[in-house]
Scaffold this motif. Structure first.
Motif, PDB file in Angstrom:
ATOM      1  N   LYS A  31      -1.377  63.259  22.281  1.00 15.53           N
ATOM      2  CA  LYS A  31      -1.463  61.805  22.505  1.00 15.53           C
ATOM      3  C   LYS A  31      -0.216  61.063  21.893  1.00 15.53           C
ATOM      4  N   LEU A  32       0.650  61.889  21.004  1.00 18.63           N
ATOM      5  CA  LEU A  32       1.512  61.000  20.634  1.00 18.63           C
ATOM      6  C   LEU A  32       2.823  60.501  21.496  1.00 18.63           C
ATOM      7  N   GLU A  90       8.477  63.101  12.203  1.00 19.26           N
ATOM      8  CA  GLU A  90       7.810  63.863  10.996  1.00 19.26           C
ATOM      9  C   GLU A  90       6.733  64.695  11.501  1.00 19.26           C
ATOM     10  N   ILE A  91       5.869  64.029  12.080  1.00 19.37           N
ATOM     11  CA  ILE A  91       4.652  64.730  12.559  1.00 19.37           C
ATOM     12  C   ILE A  91       4.919  65.551  13.567  1.00 19.37           C
ATOM     13  N   LYS A  92       5.516  65.249  14.580  1.00 20.54           N
ATOM     14  CA  LYS A  92       5.941  66.132  16.008  1.00 20.54           C
ATOM     15  C   LYS A  92       6.754  67.119  15.299  1.00 20.54           C
ATOM     16  N   SER A  93       7.637  67.105  14.547  1.00 20.18           N
ATOM     17  CA  SER A  93       8.623  68.225  14.256  1.00 20.18           C
ATOM     18  C   SER A  93       7.861  69.324  13.336  1.00 20.18           C
ATOM     19  N   LEU A  98       0.582  72.806   5.767  1.00 16.40           N
ATOM     20  CA  LEU A  98       0.113  71.864   6.996  1.00 16.40           C
ATOM     21  C   LEU A  98      -1.107  72.631   7.714  1.00 16.40           C
ATOM     22  N   LEU A  99      -1.231  74.059   7.950  1.00 20.47           N
ATOM     23  CA  LEU A  99      -2.157  74.462   8.425  1.00 20.47           C
ATOM     24  C   LEU A  99      -3.431  74.354   7.647  1.00 20.47           C
ATOM     25  N   ASN A 100      -3.483  74.267   6.581  1.00 20.72           N
ATOM     26  CA  ASN A 100      -4.781  74.222   5.626  1.00 20.72           C
ATOM     27  C   ASN A 100      -5.241  72.684   5.761  1.00 20.72           C
ATOM     28  N   ALA A 101      -4.242  71.832   5.633  1.00 24.35           N
ATOM     29  CA  ALA A 101      -4.505  70.137   5.760  1.00 24.35           C
ATOM     30  C   ALA A 101      -5.215  70.159   7.149  1.00 24.35           C
ATOM     31  N   LEU A 102      -4.783  70.575   8.413  1.00 27.64           N
ATOM     32  CA  LEU A 102      -5.542  70.410   9.751  1.00 27.64           C
ATOM     33  C   LEU A 102      -6.759  70.833   9.709  1.00 27.64           C
ATOM     34  N   PHE A 103      -6.976  72.139   9.210  1.00 32.26           N
ATOM     35  CA  PHE A 103      -8.002  72.762   9.091  1.00 32.26           C
ATOM     36  C   PHE A 103      -9.336  72.015   8.174  1.00 32.26           C
ATOM     37  N   LEU A 104      -8.697  71.583   7.241  1.00 30.32           N
ATOM     38  CA  LEU A 104      -9.688  70.897   6.172  1.00 30.32           C
ATOM     39  C   LEU A 104      -9.792  69.436   6.663  1.00 30.32           C
ATOM     40  N   ASP A 105      -9.099  68.824   7.752  1.00 29.59           N
ATOM     41  CA  ASP A 105      -9.213  67.394   8.077  1.00 29.59           C
ATOM     42  C   ASP A 105      -8.913  66.443   7.123  1.00 29.59           C
ATOM     43  N   VAL A 106      -7.569  66.774   6.540  1.00 33.30           N
ATOM     44  CA  VAL A 106      -6.948  65.920   5.570  1.00 33.30           C
ATOM     45  C   VAL A 106      -5.791  65.713   6.061  1.00 33.30           C
ATOM     46  N   VAL A 107      -5.133  64.708   5.731  1.00 34.04           N
ATOM     47  CA  VAL A 107      -3.729  64.107   5.987  1.00 34.04           C
ATOM     48  C   VAL A 107      -2.707  65.026   5.414  1.00 34.04           C
ATOM     49  N   PRO A 108      -2.016  65.831   6.075  1.00 32.41           N
ATOM     50  CA  PRO A 108      -0.867  66.669   5.263  1.00 32.41           C
ATOM     51  C   PRO A 108       0.080  65.921   4.414  1.00 32.41           C
ATOM     52  N   PRO A 129      -0.627  53.885   2.829  1.00 28.31           N
ATOM     53  CA  PRO A 129      -1.919  54.327   1.912  1.00 28.31           C
ATOM     54  C   PRO A 129      -2.948  54.608   2.961  1.00 28.31           C
ATOM     55  N   SER A 130      -3.829  55.421   2.620  1.00 25.75           N
ATOM     56  CA  SER A 130      -4.937  55.421   3.567  1.00 25.75           C
ATOM     57  C   SER A 130      -5.832  56.487   2.861  1.00 25.75           C
ATOM     58  N   THR A 131      -7.478  56.189   2.873  1.00 28.08           N
ATOM     59  CA  THR A 131      -8.310  57.041   2.201  1.00 28.08           C
ATOM     60  C   THR A 131      -9.193  57.940   3.260  1.00 28.08           C
ATOM     61  N   ALA A 132      -8.515  57.566   4.507  1.00 23.29           N
ATOM     62  CA  ALA A 132      -9.315  58.355   5.838  1.00 23.29           C
ATOM     63  C   ALA A 132      -9.223  59.595   5.874  1.00 23.29           C
ATOM     64  N   SER A 133     -10.052  60.560   6.612  1.00 20.03           N
ATOM     65  CA  SER A 133      -9.879  61.840   6.983  1.00 20.03           C
ATOM     66  C   SER A 133      -8.976  61.771   8.048  1.00 20.03           C
ATOM     67  N   LEU A 134      -8.424  63.021   8.102  1.00 18.67           N
ATOM     68  CA  LEU A 134      -7.277  63.214   9.416  1.00 18.67           C
ATOM     69  C   LEU A 134      -7.811  62.561  10.681  1.00 18.67           C
ATOM     70  N   GLY A 135      -8.823  62.877  11.132  1.00 18.12           N
ATOM     71  CA  GLY A 135      -9.284  62.555  12.446  1.00 18.12           C
ATOM     72  C   GLY A 135      -9.345  61.108  12.489  1.00 18.12           C
ATOM     73  N   MET A 136      -9.907  60.448  11.618  1.00 18.92           N
ATOM     74  CA  MET A 136      -9.965  58.912  11.631  1.00 18.92           C
ATOM     75  C   MET A 136      -8.500  58.467  11.345  1.00 18.92           C
ATOM     76  N   TRP A 137      -7.733  59.021  10.473  1.00 22.28           N
ATOM     77  CA  TRP A 137      -6.383  58.491  10.210  1.00 22.28           C
ATOM     78  C   TRP A 137      -5.708  58.614  11.540  1.00 22.28           C
ATOM     79  N   PHE A 138      -5.576  59.704  12.287  1.00 23.33           N
ATOM     80  CA  PHE A 138      -4.725  59.871  13.491  1.00 23.33           C
ATOM     81  C   PHE A 138      -5.296  58.769  14.414  1.00 23.33           C
ATOM     82  N   ALA A 139      -6.683  58.512  14.622  1.00 20.63           N
ATOM     83  CA  ALA A 139      -7.155  57.619  15.755  1.00 20.63           C
ATOM     84  C   ALA A 139      -6.446  55.989  15.311  1.00 20.63           C
ATOM     85  N   ASP A 140      -6.392  55.880  13.799  1.00 23.60           N
ATOM     86  CA  ASP A 140      -5.868  54.663  13.254  1.00 23.60           C
ATOM     87  C   ASP A 140      -4.536  54.614  13.678  1.00 23.60           C
ATOM     88  N   LEU A 141      -3.723  55.517  13.524  1.00 25.66           N
ATOM     89  CA  LEU A 141      -2.316  55.776  13.882  1.00 25.66           C
ATOM     90  C   LEU A 141      -2.039  55.352  15.334  1.00 25.66           C
TER      91      LEU A 141
END
Length: 797
Positions: free
Chosen positions: A542-543, A579-582, A604-614, A623-635
């Motif tokens: 998607k990026l 940074e995200i891609k690499s 990074l693996l743990n963050a992706l699994f726990l749905d938090v932004v690495p 700054p953002s308080t969103a979970s990873l799924g929401m954060w990525f959609a927002d990005l």
């Protein structure tokens, strides 16, 4: 296991635990049937270990631990489904959905849609839409966790009902989880009564010290003294030694321990966190005296909790072998107001010749102290930052009050407010908006009107007249309304917000505590690696490509302030996406076994699994308080907005202010553009914001000067578009959206400041360091009301 502890008492790591374990075996009811006896043993051991652990936890962490224990027991016995538990903890709501019913937010509907894709919850979305009236009644009930679910959903398992509740009433989840624990493990696991000190003392011994984890305003020494008196250990009897650490008291402490171990005395070592270098010696000394000492020898230790995991200095040996006990100050306005008044007595009330003024202001100060201390529980809407207000601030303020009243013929209200608000309490405050809040409370509580008839400290709570000391305590019991945000000047929504945040934190921590080795038991949610690989592939797909800055620059004839902002934003976005891609590509190679896994890749693996932004992305992001799924959609939305803007570099008809890394730069560009056009000096200008009655879709082109901005939300109140003023929020509408705001630059001396509330704008609900700007908003009511209600504009919710 029992025999292991009996045969190996020298296993020091287990010394405190082994006592708990053995006592639990003794407490377990006997039974002829082996099966029943085993169940009794399991129950007794589980509860004893539970009590042993919770005794050393702060109130805010007890439910987290209780929930984790319950979930793990039920997973082991296969009573709950791992996939459903994963949903409850993770809450993978579908982003970018619009709720078709007015009683559920878009975020709630995103959760309902995600649930509906699971077999057990099929048609949940259709049922809610089809029976909206019944669901509305359920959702809006005061305690929905106690009500029956509508339709067939009432027949679902407790965990399934929790999953639905998580989507529709996140603010009630701490209560719902408590009920869940009670149903599954029994009411003794949720009873709120703290364990009696005498009962904990029974488990102590020469090898098992008692360790008090300190809280501000609580003295555990009183409990020890009371128990000592009962058993004949007092300072006067010279068999109770009290050593306060710091100022070179380490030698005194060691001597006291040696004497006490030989003679069977008690020793209390206070504030051991103040002598970090000596703690290893203390650990050795305690170990040395754990065997062969007098059987009545007891050690009591106290220390403050570390502010963060990196600051832990208490040696593990001391912690593992001690019985840990927390003592916390009372919560709620009722307890805090009594506690504030407890710092004084009848003599205090009689010491000033200006009795009436002194008593009235003293009581108002007690209320002020209770409010500022307890307001912390509302998080950033309470205070931008947390401050260590303490009873010393209150007692010194009362001394200052006494001196000033004795020395002047008129009550110097301004001077008093300045001393209390800028020096005594203000000395702790580091944030300008918090300083304004503190000042506003004092302006409301301490003013000439307090002596001129009925004067209210809070709705339904008038300032009492002239009473004696016990009369004031009685007045609090009789008159103070029940605990509610109104007592702090906040809207009831503040409590809903605070409870929602507590629930989010509860589930986030429990999710992080789940076993990570493989899938979550039978019928699990796939291994970590499988879950992460799927997510990683989707993100890389998607990026989009990075912005070609050189190509974009070639399209531009004149670098206007707006175009400069666009370039800066593209550059920041390129840094983040690269940074995200690499990092994702590197992790992908690691998962395939083509690269060695590093600690960064593991994080990074743990963050992706726990749905938090690495963490590595956070450093380069906004700054953002969103979970990873929401954060990525927002990005992705932010990238799209930038692509549209840089397509032809004409300003969008309405600008999404939250879409910027640096919203300040865009607001400054509005001033720069106007300054150049009108040849005005930039430092003599300000921004004026007029809230329109329209939404983003209603604008086809930008204004001739300034900009239309959209995507702001109000917290603490709402905007009434018809009358064009701030007004009280609606219940359960925590962050209503603002209409489009027209922002233009004007000379500073032309701005309207009457009937205006200077409203801070923040990037996220964390407020504090995410401050962006101040927008003056029209109000018919006194702006003080909105200051106390913590009203702010937010760019993200």
């Amino acid at each position: 296991t029992a025999s292991f502890f009996m045969v190996h008492p020298c296993q020091r790591d287990f010394s405190a635990f082994s006592i708990v374990f053995q006592k639990a075996i003794e407490r377990a009811s006997p039974d002829e049937s082996l099966q029943v006896r085993v169940l009794n043993l399991i129950d007794s051991i589980t509860f004893s270990v539970f009590q042993y652990t919770t005794r050393g936890l702060f109130e805010c962490d007890k439910l987290t631990y209780t929930a984790q224990v319950t979930f793990q027991i039920l997973l082991m016995s296969k009573e709950i489904n791992a996939v459903e538990l994963d949903f409850l903890l993770r809450y993978p709501a579908q982003p970018r959905v619009t709720s078709p019913v007015e009683f559920l937010s878009n975020h709630s509907w995103g959760g309902i849609k995600a649930l509906s894709s699971m077999e057990e919850f099929r048609n949940l979305d259709r049922d809610i839409e089809g029976s909206a009236k019944r669901w509305k009644k359920f959702v809006e009930s005061e305690c929905p966790e106690k009500e029956k679910f509508p339709q067939e959903w009432k027949n679902k398992s407790v965990l399934q009902r929790l999953c639905i509740m998580r989507a529709i009433r996140p603010d009630r989840m701490t209560y719902a989880v408590r009920d869940f624990v009670e149903e599954k493990l029994g009411s003794k696991f949720v009873a709120g009564r703290p364990l009696d000190f005498a009962a904990s003392f029974e488990e102590s011994g020469p090898a098992t010290p008692m360790f008090f984890i300190l809280s501000p305003g609580v003295d555990p020494l009183k409990d020890v003294e009371k128990q000592g008196k009962k058993l004949g250990y007092t300072f006067n009897n010279r068999n109770f030694h009290n050593v306060s650490l710091g100022q070179g008291q380490e030698v005194v402490a060691e001597q006291a321990l040696d004497v006490a171990a030989a003679e069977g005395h008690w020793v209390i070592l206070q504030n051991i966190h103040l002598v970090a270098k000596w703690l290893r010696s203390l650990e050795k000394k305690l170990e040395q005296h754990s065997e062969g000492s007098h059987r009545d020898f007891r050690v009591f230790i106290s220390a403050e909790p570390a502010p963060c995991p990196e600051s832990h200095i208490i040696p593990q040996g001391i912690l593992e072998n001690s019985i840990k006990i927390t003592n916390e100050p009372p919560t709620g306005m009722h307890a805090n107001l009594h506690k504030a008044l407890d710092n004084f007595n009848q003599d205090t009330l009689e010491m000033c010749t200006r009795e009436n003024e002194f008593k009235s202001i003293l009581f108002a100060l007690c209320y002020f102290h209770a409010v500022v201390a307890e307001r912390r529980k509302f998080g950033p809407q309470g205070w931008n930052r947390s401050y260590p207000f303490n009873t010393g601030d209150l007692t010194i303020s009362v001394n200052v009050l006494y001196n000033y009243l004795e020395a002047s013929s008129k009550v110097p209200y301004d001077d008093l407010r300045y001393l209390f608000g800028e020096i005594m309490y203000g000395g702790h405050i580091t944030d300008d908006w918090d300083r304004r809040l503190c000042k506003t409370y004092l302006e409301e509580f301490i003013k000439p009107e307090m002596l001129e008839g009925e004067f209210f400290l809070a709705p339904g709570f008038p300032l009492p007249g002239n009473m004696d000391y016990n009369g004031y305590h009685q007045y609090i019991d009789d008159t103070l309304p029940p605990e509610s945000p109104y007592l702090y000047g906040l809207h009831p929504n503040a409590e809903i917000g605070f409870l929602t945040q507590s629930s989010e934190k509860l589930f986030r921590v429990v999710l992080e505590m789940q076993p990570r080795d493989s899938s979550m038991g039978e019928g699990g949610v796939g291994t970590r690696e499988e879950t992460v690989k799927a997510l990683l592939d989707e993100m890389l797909e998607k990026l989009t490509d990075e912005f070609n800055i050189a190509e974009l620059m070639a399209k531009v004839e004149e670098r206007t302030p707006y175009i400069v902002v666009a370039f800066q934003e593209c550059e920041r976005m390129n840094i983040l996406t690269s940074e995200i891609k690499s990092s994702l590509k590197e992790l992908d190679l690691g998962l395939k076994g083509e690269l060695t896994m590093t600690s960064d890749m593991e994080n990074l693996l743990n963050a992706l699994f726990l749905d938090v932004v690495p963490e590595s992305w956070v450093k380069k992001a906004y700054p953002s308080t969103a979970s990873l799924g929401m954060w990525f959609a927002d990005l992705l939305t932010r990238i799209k907005e930038l692509e549209t803007w840089t397509g032809d570099f004409s300003l969008p008809s309405a600008v999404w202010l939250a879409g910027f890394f640096n919203p300040q730069s865009f607001l400054t560009a509005i001033m720069q553009s106007t300054a150049r056009k009108n040849k005005w000096p930039l430092d003599k200008m300000t921004l004026q914001c007029d809230v329109t009655k329209k939404n983003r879709e209603d604008f086809a082109s930008p204004p001739r000067e300034g900009a239309y901005v959209h995507g702001l939300f109000m917290e603490g109140a709402r905007w009434d578009a018809q009358t064009g003023i701030i007004t009280d929020a609606r219940l359960k509408e925590l962050t209503p959206a603002m209409p489009v705001i027209f922002i233009k630059a004007i000379p500073a001396d032309k701005q309207e400041i009457r009937s205006m509330y200077p409203c801070p704008v923040y990037k996220t609900r964390q407020r504090g360091p995410t401050y962006v700007w101040t927008f003056n908003l029209k109000t018919r009511e006194n702006p003080c009301k909105w200051v106390l209600a913590g009203v702010a504009l937010l760019l993200q919710i």
